[in-house]
Design a protein around this motif. Structure first.
Motif, short mmCIF file in Angstrom:
data_model
loop_
_atom_site.label_atom_id
_atom_site.label_comp_id
_atom_site.label_asym_id
_atom_site.label_seq_id
_atom_site.Cartn_x
_atom_site.Cartn_y
_atom_site.Cartn_z
N VAL A 167 9.40 -6.37 -8.87
CA VAL A 167 8.46 -6.62 -7.77
C VAL A 167 7.21 -5.80 -8.03
CG1 VAL A 167 10.29 -7.14 -6.11
CG2 VAL A 167 9.44 -4.79 -6.32
N GLU A 168 6.21 -5.98 -7.19
CA GLU A 168 4.92 -5.34 -7.45
C GLU A 168 4.36 -4.71 -6.18
OE1 GLU A 168 2.27 -7.16 -10.34
OE2 GLU A 168 0.74 -7.28 -8.77
N TYR A 169 3.76 -3.53 -6.36
CA TYR A 169 3.07 -2.85 -5.26
C TYR A 169 1.65 -2.48 -5.69
CZ TYR A 169 7.51 -2.18 -2.81
OH TYR A 169 8.70 -2.39 -2.16
N ASN A 170 0.72 -2.63 -4.77
CA ASN A 170 -0.61 -2.06 -4.94
C ASN A 170 -0.59 -0.67 -4.33
OD1 ASN A 170 -2.05 -4.19 -6.17
ND2 ASN A 170 -2.34 -5.21 -4.21
N PRO A 171 -1.05 0.36 -5.05
CA PRO A 171 -1.20 1.67 -4.41
C PRO A 171 -2.19 1.56 -3.25
CG PRO A 171 -1.36 1.86 -6.79
CD PRO A 171 -1.42 0.40 -6.46
N PRO A 172 -2.16 2.50 -2.32
CA PRO A 172 -3.09 2.42 -1.17
C PRO A 172 -4.52 2.72 -1.58
CG PRO A 172 -1.94 4.51 -1.16
CD PRO A 172 -1.31 3.70 -2.27
N THR A 219 2.84 5.66 2.89
CA THR A 219 3.99 5.41 3.75
C THR A 219 4.53 3.99 3.60
OG1 THR A 219 3.19 7.02 5.36
CG2 THR A 219 4.84 5.44 6.13
N HIS A 220 3.64 3.01 3.64
CA HIS A 220 4.09 1.62 3.61
C HIS A 220 4.80 1.30 2.29
CE1 HIS A 220 4.17 -2.67 4.49
NE2 HIS A 220 3.68 -2.89 3.29
N VAL A 221 4.24 1.75 1.18
CA VAL A 221 4.85 1.48 -0.12
C VAL A 221 6.21 2.15 -0.21
CG1 VAL A 221 4.65 1.89 -2.61
CG2 VAL A 221 2.65 1.16 -1.31
N VAL A 222 6.30 3.40 0.21
CA VAL A 222 7.56 4.14 0.11
C VAL A 222 8.64 3.50 0.98
CG1 VAL A 222 8.69 6.33 0.66
CG2 VAL A 222 6.52 6.32 -0.57
N ASN A 275 6.62 -2.75 -10.48
CA ASN A 275 5.27 -2.61 -11.04
C ASN A 275 4.35 -1.88 -10.06
OD1 ASN A 275 6.38 -4.66 -12.80
ND2 ASN A 275 4.29 -5.17 -13.38
N VAL A 276 3.48 -1.07 -10.61
CA VAL A 276 2.42 -0.44 -9.82
C VAL A 276 1.09 -0.80 -10.47
CG1 VAL A 276 1.50 1.68 -8.86
CG2 VAL A 276 3.97 1.45 -9.18
N ILE A 285 8.18 -10.77 -8.68
CA ILE A 285 7.77 -11.23 -7.36
C ILE A 285 6.61 -10.38 -6.85
CG2 ILE A 285 8.51 -11.77 -5.01
CD1 ILE A 285 11.40 -11.77 -6.11
N MET A 286 5.51 -11.05 -6.52
CA MET A 286 4.30 -10.38 -6.02
C MET A 286 4.06 -10.82 -4.58
SD MET A 286 2.11 -11.16 -9.51
CE MET A 286 2.92 -12.76 -9.74
N ALA A 287 4.31 -9.91 -3.65
CA ALA A 287 4.14 -10.24 -2.23
C ALA A 287 2.85 -9.68 -1.64
CB ALA A 287 5.35 -9.74 -1.43
N ILE A 288 2.12 -8.90 -2.40
CA ILE A 288 0.82 -8.33 -2.04
C ILE A 288 0.87 -7.68 -0.65
CG2 ILE A 288 -1.68 -8.75 -2.03
CD1 ILE A 288 -1.25 -11.20 -3.71
N LYS A 289 0.25 -8.30 0.36
CA LYS A 289 0.16 -7.70 1.69
C LYS A 289 1.38 -8.00 2.57
CE LYS A 289 -4.91 -7.93 1.79
NZ LYS A 289 -6.11 -8.47 2.51
#
Length: 296
Positions: free
Chosen positions: A21-26, A32-35, A49-50, A277-281
């Motif tokens: 899966v994928e996360y955008n750093p803030p 908080t949301h990513v963690v 992925n970051v 999987i990229m869920a973005i927001k």
């Protein structure tokens, strides 16, 4: 030190169906949301992925976020673009990443600064994504990009990006082979929405002994789909999917997007080695997608 996570490299080597899966750093320091989202996925995915200032928008760095996810029990995939660093800075960051437990690198070119939020920034592009793969291969072999011996090598699994629905496909297949020869061991693809087209791509690349994870990008609404069709080369959301999301209405459009993502995962699963999987927001929907797609 955290416990050692199960490595994506091992999952792929053992022939299991891999899920990343994928996360955008803030854009800032509030992680908080990513963690909280990542905590809910420990043990359910094989890699996280970051992104590295994706779309040339300034965000917190990929490396520190990768380390935090590693401490949670994930195996991070650090994205590294060519846009912002020269070869000296890249090698320094990569050696530091290895020291911090990062073992997967996704080599990317990176969007030009004019598309982002600092349009006057000077791009670097000292190397391209293929050369970065060669650079990482050298570090793994104990040599820097100038051929000097290192006091301790890295041990990265090297990833690349590919666009399976490119039209025509021929040039993309040529670049795919170039990346394989440069050291790519796995690929995470651009978003796909046409499983039969994706199958043709997989048939063409199967002779190469690398792993391919199909890119699944969660659509939030019809407007997003239309924007992608108009602005992202190699992505084509079929009109029937756009109509499906529009018919769902504003309140249920994201629900329709989840169902489309689940259907696509099930449709492509027989052809590939995993999904990215990229869920973005909408990362809060990731557990639901994994459950409905029977991915764990």
């Amino acid at each position: 030190m955290s416990r050692e996570p199960r490595r994506l490299k091992d999952v792929l080597a053992q022939g299991e169906f891999a899920v990343t899966v994928e996360y955008n750093p803030p854009k800032g320091t509030n992680l908080t949301h990513v963690v909280e989202s990542a905590k809910s996925l420990v043990g359910r995915v094989h890699g996280v992925n970051v992104t590295d200032n994706t779309a040339a928008i300034v965000r917190a760095g990929s490396l520190p976020v990768c380390r935090i996810l590693y401490e949670l029990g994930h195996d991070p995939v650090m994205q590294l673009t060519c846009r912002d660093r020269n070869r000296i800075a890249m090698q320094s960051d990569l050696m530091g990443a290895h020291m911090l437990g990062i073992r997967n690198i996704l080599c990317l070119t990176g969007d030009y600064p004019t598309v982002g939020d600092h349009k006057d920034a000077k791009p670097v592009y000292d190397l391209d994504s293929v050369q970065v793969m060669q650079l990482v291969t050298g570090l793994n072999n104990g040599k820097d990009y100038a051929g000097n011996k290192l006091d301790g090598s890295t041990d990265f699994t090297i990833g690349g990006a590919v666009t399976p629905e490119a039209d025509p496909l021929g040039p993309m297949l040529v670049k795919f082979e170039v990346k394989v020869r440069a050291g790519a061991q796995f690929f995470q693809t651009q978003a796909i929405y046409q499983p039969e087209q994706f199958k043709k791509f997989m048939d063409a690349v199967r002779p190469f002994k690398v792993k391919v994870l199909a890119g699944i990008l969660l659509l939030r609404n019809a407007k997003m789909a239309e924007f992608m069709n108009a602005n992202i080369p190699g992505v084509c959301v079929p009109q029937e999917m756009i109509d499906e999301m529009r018919a769902a209405g504003d309140k249920r459009a994201l629900d329709a997007g989840v169902e489309i993502a689940v259907r696509t995962i099930k449709a492509v699963r027989p052809y590939c080695d995993g999904v990215h999987i990229m869920a973005i927001k909408s990362t809060e929907r990731l557990p639901e997608i994994l459950t409905k797609a029977e991915l764990g």
